[in-house]
Design a protein around this motif. Structure first.
Motif, short mmCIF file in Angstrom:
data_model
loop_
_atom_site.label_atom_id
_atom_site.label_comp_id
_atom_site.label_asym_id
_atom_site.label_seq_id
_atom_site.Cartn_x
_atom_site.Cartn_y
_atom_site.Cartn_z
N GLY A 1 0.67 -1.19 0.10
CA GLY A 1 0.10 0.03 0.05
C GLY A 1 0.90 1.36 -0.25
O GLY A 1 0.43 2.24 -0.57
N CYS A 2 1.83 1.42 0.72
CA CYS A 2 2.84 2.24 0.73
C CYS A 2 3.53 2.42 -0.60
O CYS A 2 3.52 3.68 -1.20
N LYS A 3 3.89 1.61 -1.30
CA LYS A 3 4.41 1.76 -2.68
C LYS A 3 3.41 2.00 -3.54
O LYS A 3 3.70 2.95 -4.33
N ASP A 4 2.20 1.50 -3.62
CA ASP A 4 1.21 2.33 -4.31
C ASP A 4 0.76 3.82 -4.37
O ASP A 4 0.72 4.31 -5.11
N ALA A 5 0.82 3.90 -2.79
CA ALA A 5 0.54 5.68 -2.76
C ALA A 5 1.76 6.47 -2.99
O ALA A 5 1.32 7.49 -3.70
N LEU A 6 2.72 6.08 -2.87
CA LEU A 6 3.88 6.54 -3.36
C LEU A 6 3.94 6.91 -5.04
O LEU A 6 4.15 7.86 -5.52
N SER B 1 7.87 13.49 3.02
CA SER B 1 8.27 12.59 4.13
C SER B 1 7.74 11.22 4.03
O SER B 1 6.24 11.19 3.63
N ILE B 2 8.25 10.16 4.39
CA ILE B 2 7.74 9.02 4.48
C ILE B 2 8.21 8.29 5.84
O ILE B 2 9.29 8.53 6.09
N ALA B 3 7.13 7.62 6.53
CA ALA B 3 7.78 7.23 7.75
C ALA B 3 7.08 5.94 8.07
O ALA B 3 6.11 5.60 7.62
N PHE B 4 7.68 4.94 8.94
CA PHE B 4 7.23 3.60 9.23
C PHE B 4 7.28 3.77 10.88
O PHE B 4 8.02 3.75 11.69
N PRO B 5 6.17 3.48 11.64
CA PRO B 5 6.07 2.93 12.83
C PRO B 5 6.91 1.99 13.42
O PRO B 5 6.93 0.90 12.37
N GLN C 1 6.36 -0.79 15.01
CA GLN C 1 5.91 -1.95 15.22
C GLN C 1 6.01 -2.74 13.88
O GLN C 1 5.70 -4.05 13.94
N GLY C 2 6.20 -2.23 12.75
CA GLY C 2 6.23 -2.81 11.42
C GLY C 2 4.77 -3.20 11.19
O GLY C 2 3.86 -2.82 11.34
N GLY C 3 4.97 -4.22 10.00
CA GLY C 3 3.45 -4.69 9.39
C GLY C 3 2.93 -3.59 8.64
O GLY C 3 3.94 -2.84 7.91
N ASP C 4 1.83 -3.60 8.19
CA ASP C 4 1.29 -2.78 7.16
C ASP C 4 1.00 -1.25 7.88
O ASP C 4 -0.11 -0.85 7.95
N ARG C 5 1.98 -0.72 8.24
CA ARG C 5 1.94 0.69 9.25
C ARG C 5 2.88 1.69 8.21
O ARG C 5 4.02 1.45 8.14
N TRP C 6 2.42 2.72 7.96
CA TRP C 6 3.25 3.67 7.06
C TRP C 6 2.47 4.97 6.99
O TRP C 6 1.30 4.94 6.86
N VAL C 7 3.17 5.96 6.51
CA VAL C 7 2.70 7.33 6.09
C VAL C 7 3.53 8.01 4.90
O VAL C 7 4.65 7.70 5.01
N GLN D 1 0.61 18.02 -1.55
CA GLN D 1 -0.63 18.49 -1.73
C GLN D 1 -1.61 17.40 -1.09
O GLN D 1 -2.88 17.67 -0.97
N ASP D 2 -0.98 16.30 -0.55
CA ASP D 2 -1.90 15.24 0.40
C ASP D 2 -1.06 14.40 1.06
O ASP D 2 0.20 14.44 1.02
N TYR D 3 -1.55 13.36 1.66
CA TYR D 3 -1.19 12.61 2.37
C TYR D 3 -1.77 11.00 2.44
O TYR D 3 -3.02 11.04 2.05
N SER D 4 -1.14 10.04 2.59
CA SER D 4 -1.93 8.81 2.56
C SER D 4 -1.02 7.86 3.67
O SER D 4 0.09 8.11 3.88
N ALA D 5 -1.93 7.03 4.39
CA ALA D 5 -1.52 6.39 5.40
C ALA D 5 -2.19 5.23 5.93
O ALA D 5 -3.17 4.99 5.40
#
Length: 609
Positions: free
Chosen positions: A53-58, A70-74, A76-82, A87-91
């Protein structure tokens, strides 16, 4: 100039950075288990192991021509990203509160520059905008310093966390770091020293790797005066420089806040140290301090508001007795006629003949508080003398007791509790949302500084309580105090809202009603000031109405504990850095030893009325 420094990062990430650094690297982010992503300004990107999902949003943002910030990963890992773009964000999978704040940024069209997640996980995050910071459960000193680095014309662009809890703040200014790898810190300082702007710092979450990116030379050629203030705060007679932190330690001052007004506008505010000696809660820019006798000029604004306009409740030249049901006593041997000579204006100017210069307060340890009438009468459980006129009105005699008499007068005139009336009619119109005259702090202001005596040692109960509100009971922060300065400097209005008429503002300064003044009102070097001394606290505010400048300082160390001596050094440092705004005469006290600085600064008006 562009450059980078990589250490122990995946080889493919290093190769991408090396190949694209000339185009500019927009962001580098590392996730758990060796995952990473890099984006260049030319639209090139590469990644390994990041969520689909992160790659698709990017890719979608890049396809739409968005600029990635900015791109960041919590942790805990797994499917967590922003992914944050211009102009927008996806997370996905990040804390709900963080999403809510990002939605607030988007709704208000506030640009987001950086987002980061500390290694503690959970609801722990920080969002850095162009002019604001929102954070939850990050290192408390990091939050303090990050807010300091958002001040002025060179705000920080981001903050990054190491896997073991270290952090660094970076941007167009000098980097600031705690508990990061020594080599990383040396490289950060070296890049900044050669005049480059640090755009990104990223740490590998499961190792000691890091990447530092500098895409361009810093646009600034002169030093940031805020950083000079912090790092070269005091220069002794031998020429050796000392930081603000070193001088706080030398004077036993656990915490301090400083704010500046320049050019008729709020310029900056910074905070240093902790709420309580030995503690780990740090002072923020909105931390409430007891500001003691700075209550008096604030009270004076309230009295003047009651005396202006067609609906005036009082006249400044009326006797105080005319507007109160309390019978003002006169000391034995005095004349009863003095009561009618003690006008509102004279009492505001400490010329009303009242006794009791100050009050000691009551420890917040279950001690019974006296009522206002008990304070006036000097009856138990009060710890101060009966308030009365002790000399014929006219000569100047500093009197907190006179302000308690005015407090009673205002309650009688308005038929409202003084604390509530001041909140509605002075603090709220001035926009002083972080201030209160309440004896017990409301919940939203309960994260307040603790007072200290010499040692520094926290006073019993953290803070004494002052039911003598008009004289000593105000809690405030330096930003709020600067709103009083801005109002007085602009002739009585603030943000287009009339607080005092021009005539009332002029009379306040000319007749020194609740405040000290030096220099003619129309002179360039006209200055007004007031300090405040409560048990465990020392504060100072000063304004220059014809220069459009001023400052406020709050500390949680009282006069005898080093608070006033340290504040004198703050004054000297500010005067040295801003000679055209604070010292039109060209006088400077920089380069003196500590005791000389204290004496010189006191001569310049640190001691208020």
């Amino acid at each position: 100039m562009t450059g980078y420094n990589n250490h122990n990062i995946p080889e493919a990430a290093h190769t991408f950075i090396d190949r694209n650094i000339s185009a500019g690297i927009l962001t580098v982010a590392f996730g758990p288990r060796g995952s990473w992503v890099c984006v260049a300004a030319n639209g090139a990107c590469d990644s390994h192991g990041i969520p689909r999902g992160c790659k698709d949003a990017l890719r979608d943002f890049l396809r739409r021509g968005f600029r990635i910030r900015s791109i960041a990963f919590p942790p805990q890992g797994g499917d967590r990203w922003v992914v944050v773009a211009d102009q927008d964000y996806s997370a996905q999978g990040i804390p709900d509160e963080c999403i809510q704040v990002m939605d607030t940024f988007r709704r208000n069209k506030w640009p987001m520059r950086h987002i980061a997640f500390p290694p503690s996980g959970g609801n722990s995050w920080v969002i850095v905008g162009t002019d604001r910071v929102f954070a939850r459960s990050i290192d408390d000193e990091c939050y303090q310093i990050l807010n300091n680095h958002m001040q002025g014309q060179r705000p920080a662009s981001g903050v990054s966390f190491t896997p073991d809890g270290g952090w660094t703040i970076f941007g167009s200014d000098e980097p600031f770091a705690r508990r990061i790898h020594d080599d990383c810190y040396r490289h950060l300082r070296a890049i900044a020293a050669q005049g480059d702007m640090i755009d990104h710092v990223s740490f590998v979450p499961d190792g000691d790797g890091y990447s530092i990116i500098a895409n361009q030379a810093s646009p600034f050629t002169s030093p940031n005066l805020i950083r000079v203030f912090e790092n070269n705060f005091f220069r002794d007679s031998s020429g050796k420089g000392h930081s603000v932190w070193a001088r706080m330690a030398a004077h036993g001052v656990p915490g301090v806040s400083v704010a500046m007004v320049l050019g008729g506008a709020f310029a900056w505010q910074t905070s240093y140290g902790v709420l309580e000696a030995g503690g780990q809660q740090y002072v923020y820019n909105d931390t409430p301090f007891q500001v003691a006798s700075i209550s008096k000029p604030t009270t004076a604004v309230g009295v003047l508001r009651s005396a202006q306009g067609a609906g005036a409740n009082i006249g400044l030249d009326d006797p105080v007795q005319q507007h109160t049901t309390w019978t003002i006593p006169v000391q034995a041997g005095g004349s009863a006629s003095w009561v009618n000579e003690a006008t509102v204006a004279l009492t505001l100017a400490h010329e009303g003949g009242f006794n009791v210069p100050g009050f000691g307060g009551y420890p917040d340890t279950g001690t019974q508080l006296p009522t206002l009438d008990q304070i006036l009468a000097g009856t138990p459980p009060v710890n101060s003398p009966k308030i009365e006129i002790m000399t014929r009105p006219g000569p100047r005699l500093y009197s907190g007791g006179g302000y308690v008499a005015l407090q009673r007068m205002m309650q009688d005139v308005t038929a409202t509790n003084f604390v509530d009336w001041m909140q509605s009619n002075v603090l709220t119109p001035l926009g002083m949302s972080g201030s209160t005259f309440a004896v017990t702090l409301p919940p939203q202001l309960s994260r307040a500084a603790t007072g200290h005596v010499a040692g520094p040692v926290a006073i019993n109960g953290k803070r004494n309580r002052y039911p003598e509100s008009a004289a000593a009971g105000l809690y405030s922060n330096v930003g709020d105090l600067c709103r009083i300065i801005l109002m007085l400097n602009s002739g009585g209005s603030l943000d287009g809202v009339p607080i005092l008429t021009r005539a009332m503002r002029d009379r306040m300064l000319l007749d020194e009603l609740g405040i000290s003044r030096s220099g003619a009102l129309a002179a360039l070097d006209c200055m007004y000031a007031h300090d405040g001394v409560n048990a465990g606290f020392y504060a100072l505010m000063r304004g220059y109405p014809n220069l459009g400048s001023g400052f406020a300082i709050t500390t949680n160390a009282d006069h005898s504990a080093g608070g006033s001596a340290f504040v004198a050094e703050v004054v000297a440092a500010l005067e040295y850095l801003y000679p055209r705004d604070l010292l039109p005469s060209g006088h400077s006290v920089i380069g003196l030893d500590s005791d000389q600085v204290s004496a010189a600064a006191l001569d310049l008006g640190v001691g208020g009325r």
